[in-house]
Scaffold this active site. Sequence first.
Site, mmCIF file in Angstrom:
data_model
loop_
_atom_site.group_PDB
_atom_site.id
_atom_site.type_symbol
_atom_site.label_atom_id
_atom_site.label_comp_id
_atom_site.label_asym_id
_atom_site.label_seq_id
_atom_site.Cartn_x
_atom_site.Cartn_y
_atom_site.Cartn_z
ATOM 1 N N SER A 14 0.837 -1.209 0.000
ATOM 2 C CA SER A 14 0.000 0.000 0.000
ATOM 3 C C SER A 14 0.871 1.258 0.000
ATOM 4 O O SER A 14 0.550 2.258 -0.648
ATOM 5 C CB SER A 14 -0.984 -0.002 1.173
ATOM 6 O OG SER A 14 -0.340 0.219 2.396
ATOM 7 N N ASN A 15 1.989 1.221 0.712
ATOM 8 C CA ASN A 15 2.905 2.382 0.659
ATOM 9 C C ASN A 15 3.514 2.524 -0.729
ATOM 10 O O ASN A 15 3.691 3.634 -1.231
ATOM 11 C CB ASN A 15 4.003 2.233 1.711
ATOM 12 C CG ASN A 15 3.540 2.724 3.071
ATOM 13 O OD1 ASN A 15 3.340 3.915 3.265
ATOM 14 N ND2 ASN A 15 3.336 1.800 3.991
ATOM 15 N N MET A 91 10.896 -6.776 4.234
ATOM 16 C CA MET A 91 11.099 -7.467 5.495
ATOM 17 C C MET A 91 12.405 -8.258 5.592
ATOM 18 O O MET A 91 12.444 -9.302 6.236
ATOM 19 C CB MET A 91 9.898 -8.398 5.772
ATOM 20 C CG MET A 91 8.566 -7.688 5.804
ATOM 21 S SD MET A 91 8.515 -6.344 7.021
ATOM 22 C CE MET A 91 8.330 -7.298 8.520
ATOM 23 N N ARG A 92 13.438 -7.775 4.942
ATOM 24 C CA ARG A 92 14.751 -8.423 5.050
ATOM 25 C C ARG A 92 15.751 -7.438 5.631
ATOM 26 O O ARG A 92 15.727 -6.253 5.278
ATOM 27 C CB ARG A 92 15.275 -8.852 3.667
ATOM 28 C CG ARG A 92 14.470 -9.893 2.965
ATOM 29 C CD ARG A 92 14.482 -11.219 3.656
ATOM 30 N NE ARG A 92 15.807 -11.846 3.727
ATOM 31 C CZ ARG A 92 16.065 -12.923 4.461
ATOM 32 N NH1 ARG A 92 15.118 -13.460 5.205
ATOM 33 N NH2 ARG A 92 17.263 -13.452 4.461
ATOM 34 N N ILE A 93 16.618 -7.955 6.489
ATOM 35 C CA ILE A 93 17.707 -7.113 6.988
ATOM 36 C C ILE A 93 18.775 -7.049 5.901
ATOM 37 O O ILE A 93 19.169 -8.075 5.344
ATOM 38 C CB ILE A 93 18.278 -7.697 8.299
ATOM 39 C CG1 ILE A 93 17.217 -7.595 9.395
ATOM 40 C CG2 ILE A 93 19.569 -6.991 8.692
ATOM 41 C CD1 ILE A 93 17.551 -8.354 10.653
ATOM 42 N N ASN A 108 13.348 4.585 4.388
ATOM 43 C CA ASN A 108 12.460 3.532 4.895
ATOM 44 C C ASN A 108 11.273 4.169 5.594
ATOM 45 O O ASN A 108 11.389 5.235 6.196
ATOM 46 C CB ASN A 108 13.240 2.669 5.907
ATOM 47 C CG ASN A 108 12.383 1.580 6.534
ATOM 48 O OD1 ASN A 108 11.713 0.817 5.833
ATOM 49 N ND2 ASN A 108 12.371 1.495 7.862
ATOM 50 N N HIS A 110 8.637 3.556 8.655
ATOM 51 C CA HIS A 110 8.478 2.730 9.864
ATOM 52 C C HIS A 110 7.185 3.140 10.565
ATOM 53 O O HIS A 110 6.943 4.338 10.774
ATOM 54 C CB HIS A 110 9.679 2.921 10.793
ATOM 55 C CG HIS A 110 9.589 2.081 12.022
ATOM 56 N ND1 HIS A 110 9.804 0.713 12.007
ATOM 57 C CD2 HIS A 110 9.263 2.394 13.306
ATOM 58 C CE1 HIS A 110 9.628 0.235 13.223
ATOM 59 N NE2 HIS A 110 9.298 1.226 14.031
HETATM 60 C C1 GRF Z 1 3.822 -0.548 6.751
HETATM 61 O O1 GRF Z 1 3.151 -0.423 7.962
HETATM 62 C C2 GRF Z 1 5.217 -0.004 6.873
HETATM 63 O O2 GRF Z 1 5.317 1.056 7.743
HETATM 64 C C3 GRF Z 1 5.984 -1.176 7.418
HETATM 65 O O3 GRF Z 1 5.432 -2.301 6.784
HETATM 66 C C4 GRF Z 1 4.087 -2.019 6.400
HETATM 67 C C5 GRF Z 1 3.990 -2.268 4.932
HETATM 68 O O4 GRF Z 1 2.675 -2.121 4.462
HETATM 69 N N1 GRF Z 1 7.401 -0.999 7.190
HETATM 70 P P1 GRF Z 1 2.395 -1.979 2.919
HETATM 71 O O5 GRF Z 1 2.985 -3.236 2.242
HETATM 72 O O6 GRF Z 1 3.066 -0.754 2.441
HETATM 73 O O7 GRF Z 1 0.915 -1.934 2.773
#
Ligand code: GRF
Length: 212
Positions: A14-15, A91-93, A108, A110
């Site tokens: 979504s972001n 979701m990877r470091i 990023n 957060h």
């Molecule tokens: C968001 O809450 C972002 O802040 C976090 O992971 C989530 C990702 O959501 N890092 P989306 O895939 O952007 O909907």
Amino acid sequence: MKPRVAILISGRGSNMMSLIEAAHAPDYPAEIALVLSNKASAGGLERAQKAGVQTAVVDHKAYPTRASFDAVMQRELEKARINIVCLAGFMRILTPGFVNAWLGKMINIHPALLPSFKGLDTHARALTAGVKIHGCTVHFVVPEMDAGPIIAQAAVPVADDDDEASLGERVLAMEHVIFPQALALVANGQTSLNGERVLSGQPVSNHVLIAT
Ligand code: GRF
């Protein structure tokens, strides 16, 4: 020529969509050139394709080490002539070598007001801690996780009857506002560093947003 941006995702994106949509505006100062996922199943991939953005998958499970995975990611970014990287639920470091190669060029989002609530499950932890104000942060990425100079933040109030989902939804709506704004500042070269502080020359109302 606008800077070419890659968005790294692992999930629904979504972001990512908020960045793609913002970049549709002719005067937006960046072009979204690539969406890169470490998971073939990431829902965001299809959304990006529908929006006409090139996508690629580098499956982390196919690589024995973080460094070998990051090296392939780096190659994909170079192939697409990327100038700026946005982590949007990736979701990877990442290894310090990769991060340092993109220092000042990788941002990023957060879902908390850093430096509070680094890591995962931020909304549940905010509720447990009883904070009255929660929110989200866009920051430059440094080797330490969820650290790095802060570019933009938005605050949201915590209601008595909030649960993780309702609070998360309120925060997410603000993520979608500040991420495109922060990327625009970076793409325009409007950010400068003073120690840990990012200076952007923006009025206060543009980098501290408060939802009601
Ligand atoms: C968001 O809450 C972002 O802040 C976090 O992971 C989530 C990702 O959501 N890092 P989306 O895939 O952007 O909907």
